[in-house]
Structures are given as structure tokens and as C-alpha cells.
Design a protein around this motif. Sequence first.
Motif, PDB file in Angstrom:
ATOM      1  N   TYR A 137       0.830  -1.212   0.000  1.00  0.00           N
ATOM      2  CA  TYR A 137       0.000   0.000   0.000  1.00  0.00           C
ATOM      3  C   TYR A 137       0.862   1.260   0.000  1.00  0.00           C
ATOM      4  N   VAL A 138       1.968   1.225   0.753  1.00  0.00           N
ATOM      5  CA  VAL A 138       2.899   2.367   0.758  1.00  0.00           C
ATOM      6  C   VAL A 138       3.455   2.577  -0.646  1.00  0.00           C
ATOM      7  N   GLY A 139       3.826   1.463  -1.315  1.00  0.00           N
ATOM      8  CA  GLY A 139       4.355   1.547  -2.678  1.00  0.00           C
ATOM      9  C   GLY A 139       3.337   2.076  -3.670  1.00  0.00           C
ATOM     10  N   ALA A 140       2.059   1.759  -3.436  1.00  0.00           N
ATOM     11  CA  ALA A 140       1.009   2.259  -4.327  1.00  0.00           C
ATOM     12  C   ALA A 140       0.790   3.764  -4.136  1.00  0.00           C
ATOM     13  N   PHE A 142       3.167   6.039  -2.715  1.00  0.00           N
ATOM     14  CA  PHE A 142       4.378   6.842  -2.888  1.00  0.00           C
ATOM     15  C   PHE A 142       5.365   6.117  -3.776  1.00  0.00           C
ATOM     16  N   ASN A 143       6.154   6.907  -4.538  1.00  0.00           N
ATOM     17  CA  ASN A 143       7.274   6.277  -5.244  1.00  0.00           C
ATOM     18  C   ASN A 143       8.515   6.392  -4.364  1.00  0.00           C
ATOM     19  N   GLY A 144       9.608   5.785  -4.789  1.00  0.00           N
ATOM     20  CA  GLY A 144      10.830   5.759  -3.987  1.00  0.00           C
ATOM     21  C   GLY A 144      11.381   7.137  -3.680  1.00  0.00           C
ATOM     22  N   LEU A 145      11.281   8.049  -4.642  1.00  0.00           N
ATOM     23  CA  LEU A 145      11.803   9.398  -4.454  1.00  0.00           C
ATOM     24  C   LEU A 145      11.005  10.162  -3.395  1.00  0.00           C
ATOM     25  N   THR A 146       9.690  10.007  -3.421  1.00  0.00           N
ATOM     26  CA  THR A 146       8.847  10.655  -2.410  1.00  0.00           C
ATOM     27  C   THR A 146       9.184  10.122  -1.026  1.00  0.00           C
ATOM     28  N   LEU A 147       9.396   8.806  -0.921  1.00  0.00           N
ATOM     29  CA  LEU A 147       9.776   8.217   0.364  1.00  0.00           C
ATOM     30  C   LEU A 147      11.126   8.750   0.837  1.00  0.00           C
ATOM     31  N   MET A 148      12.057   8.960  -0.115  1.00  0.00           N
ATOM     32  CA  MET A 148      13.363   9.520   0.254  1.00  0.00           C
ATOM     33  C   MET A 148      13.225  10.957   0.761  1.00  0.00           C
ATOM     34  N   ILE A 149      12.347  11.741   0.139  1.00  0.00           N
ATOM     35  CA  ILE A 149      12.114  13.123   0.590  1.00  0.00           C
ATOM     36  C   ILE A 149      11.510  13.115   1.994  1.00  0.00           C
ATOM     37  N   LEU A 150      10.505  12.242   2.211  1.00  0.00           N
ATOM     38  CA  LEU A 150       9.880  12.142   3.537  1.00  0.00           C
ATOM     39  C   LEU A 150      10.890  11.663   4.580  1.00  0.00           C
ATOM     40  N   ALA A 151      11.758  10.721   4.192  1.00  0.00           N
ATOM     41  CA  ALA A 151      12.782  10.217   5.115  1.00  0.00           C
ATOM     42  C   ALA A 151      13.772  11.323   5.477  1.00  0.00           C
ATOM     43  N   LEU A 152      14.165  12.137   4.490  1.00  0.00           N
ATOM     44  CA  LEU A 152      15.096  13.237   4.747  1.00  0.00           C
ATOM     45  C   LEU A 152      14.483  14.256   5.702  1.00  0.00           C
ATOM     46  N   ILE A 153      13.222  14.625   5.450  1.00  0.00           N
ATOM     47  CA  ILE A 153      12.544  15.589   6.326  1.00  0.00           C
ATOM     48  C   ILE A 153      12.414  15.014   7.740  1.00  0.00           C
ATOM     49  N   SER A 154      12.076  13.721   7.839  1.00  0.00           N
ATOM     50  CA  SER A 154      11.954  13.068   9.153  1.00  0.00           C
ATOM     51  C   SER A 154      13.297  13.026   9.864  1.00  0.00           C
ATOM     52  N   LEU A 155      14.356  12.743   9.115  1.00  0.00           N
ATOM     53  CA  LEU A 155      15.699  12.633   9.680  1.00  0.00           C
ATOM     54  C   LEU A 155      16.143  13.942  10.315  1.00  0.00           C
ATOM     55  N   PHE A 156      15.746  15.059   9.720  1.00  0.00           N
ATOM     56  CA  PHE A 156      16.157  16.357  10.241  1.00  0.00           C
ATOM     57  C   PHE A 156      15.131  16.983  11.186  1.00  0.00           C
ATOM     58  N   SER A 157      13.961  16.343  11.382  1.00  0.00           N
ATOM     59  CA  SER A 157      12.968  16.931  12.280  1.00  0.00           C
ATOM     60  C   SER A 157      12.671  16.057  13.503  1.00  0.00           C
ATOM     61  N   ILE A 158      12.591  14.731  13.333  1.00  0.00           N
ATOM     62  CA  ILE A 158      12.215  13.852  14.443  1.00  0.00           C
ATOM     63  C   ILE A 158      13.200  13.924  15.613  1.00  0.00           C
ATOM     64  N   PRO A 159      14.536  13.903  15.386  1.00  0.00           N
ATOM     65  CA  PRO A 159      15.440  13.990  16.551  1.00  0.00           C
ATOM     66  C   PRO A 159      15.237  15.250  17.392  1.00  0.00           C
ATOM     67  N   VAL A 160      15.008  16.371  16.739  1.00  0.00           N
ATOM     68  CA  VAL A 160      14.817  17.632  17.472  1.00  0.00           C
ATOM     69  C   VAL A 160      13.501  17.602  18.246  1.00  0.00           C
ATOM     70  N   ILE A 161      12.443  17.111  17.590  1.00  0.00           N
ATOM     71  CA  ILE A 161      11.135  17.017  18.260  1.00  0.00           C
ATOM     72  C   ILE A 161      11.236  16.068  19.456  1.00  0.00           C
ATOM     73  N   TYR A 162      11.913  14.924  19.258  1.00  0.00           N
ATOM     74  CA  TYR A 162      12.053  13.945  20.343  1.00  0.00           C
ATOM     75  C   TYR A 162      12.856  14.537  21.503  1.00  0.00           C
ATOM     76  N   GLU A 163      13.906  15.280  21.189  1.00  0.00           N
ATOM     77  CA  GLU A 163      14.735  15.883  22.237  1.00  0.00           C
ATOM     78  C   GLU A 163      13.933  16.867  23.077  1.00  0.00           C
ATOM     79  N   ARG A 164      13.048  17.614  22.441  1.00  0.00           N
ATOM     80  CA  ARG A 164      12.268  18.630  23.158  1.00  0.00           C
ATOM     81  C   ARG A 164      11.116  18.036  23.953  1.00  0.00           C
ATOM     82  N   HIS A 165      10.537  16.920  23.477  1.00  0.00           N
ATOM     83  CA  HIS A 165       9.352  16.336  24.121  1.00  0.00           C
ATOM     84  C   HIS A 165       9.588  14.867  24.484  1.00  0.00           C
ATOM     85  N   GLN A 166      10.784  14.564  24.979  1.00  0.00           N
ATOM     86  CA  GLN A 166      11.175  13.172  25.209  1.00  0.00           C
ATOM     87  C   GLN A 166      10.275  12.464  26.225  1.00  0.00           C
ATOM     88  N   ALA A 167       9.955  13.113  27.329  1.00  0.00           N
ATOM     89  CA  ALA A 167       9.175  12.461  28.389  1.00  0.00           C
ATOM     90  C   ALA A 167       7.790  12.047  27.882  1.00  0.00           C
TER      91      ALA A 167
END
Length: 199
Positions: A137-140, A142-167
Motif C-alpha cells: 500500500y505504501v508503494g502504491a 508513494f514512489n521511492g523518491l517521495t519516500l526519500m524526501i519524507l525520510a530526509l525531512i523526518s531525519l532532520f525533524s524527528i530527533p529535534v522534536i524527540y529531544e524537546r518532548h522526550q518524556a
Amino acid sequence: MDGRQSTWKEKVVDLLYWRDIKKTGVVFGASLFLLLSLTVFSIVSVSAYIALALLSVSISFRIYKGVLQAVQKSDEGHPFRAYLDSNIGISEELVQKYSNVVQGHVNCTAKELRRLFLVEDLVDSLKFAVLMWIMTYVGALFNGLTLMILALISLFSIPVIYERHQAQIDHYLELVNKNIKNGIAKIQAKIPGLKRKAE
């Protein structure tokens, strides 16, 4: 060797946690721009445009420095001499080290896939089947490039969000994990043959 590796890891962590906003902004912006360009143009076109842009800058700088030297009658030499003389080769030790790491990962992945596909543990193979079904269903969607864009955005946003709201995040993840374990335990209890073998 370990000091260099830990320094490299620290640099990556600093980059992902936005410790130096300028550096992270440049890396994130350039990576996102490259991926977005690939959604519009082919990889050949994007590579050619990047090469042309770099060549334009370096040729212009070379000509500018040559004219400046001619006007000032100085003998500074080639502006890129330090880079031309530096060694950019990859050492055999580095190749050996990373090829051993890659070989370890490939062997581990091959063993795990063999275990899953040949149903050594029925529960793990069923989980893998469900994951693959979800991926269809994910493949249907999104294509691979869209997943790479989402992964890049997640990579640069999730660590910061987690650090601020870890508890709060840890609390909700623990609840979700507990509910999933309870659900799996109930399913295993109701369906014969799904219980894990005692290890």
C-alpha cells in the motif's frame, strides 16, 4: 581510528540535532533541493546541471584570479593549486574496513531473510508478511523518491522534536508497545501453533 569514527558520529549527531544551524541548514537545504530536482528532472539532467553550475563557478573564479594577477603583476599561481596537489585517493585500509562492515551487514540480512522466508519462527514470518502487505500500500501511494524526501525531512525533524518532548513521547510509546504486546499475546493464546518456541 576509533577517535576519528566517534568524531564523525558526533558530527552527524550535531547535524541532525541542528547544533550548528547554518551547517545543518545548508546540508538539509541542498539535499532537499537535490531530491526535489530529481522529481522534476532525470538524474542525468540534475547531474549535468550541478556539474555545469560547479564548472561555471570554478572557471569564473579561475579567470577572475588570472586577470587580477595580470593587473597586479603578481605571481600567486593557480588559485586551486592546494586542492590539485592534495591527495584524494581512498586508502586500502579504509576500503577493507568498510567492505568488512558491508559484508557483515549483507550476511546478517541474508540469514535473517532466509529465517523469515523458510518460516523458522511462524510468528516472525507472519509479522514480516504483514509488513510486506503494508508496504504494497505504501508503494502504491508513494514512489521511492517521495519516500526519500519524507525520510530526509523526518531525519532532520524527528530527533529535534524527540529531544524537546522526550518524556511525553516515551510515555506514549510505552503505552503503544504495551498494547501491541498484549494484543500479540492474546492472538498467540487463541491460535494454536502460534506460540513461540522456548529459547
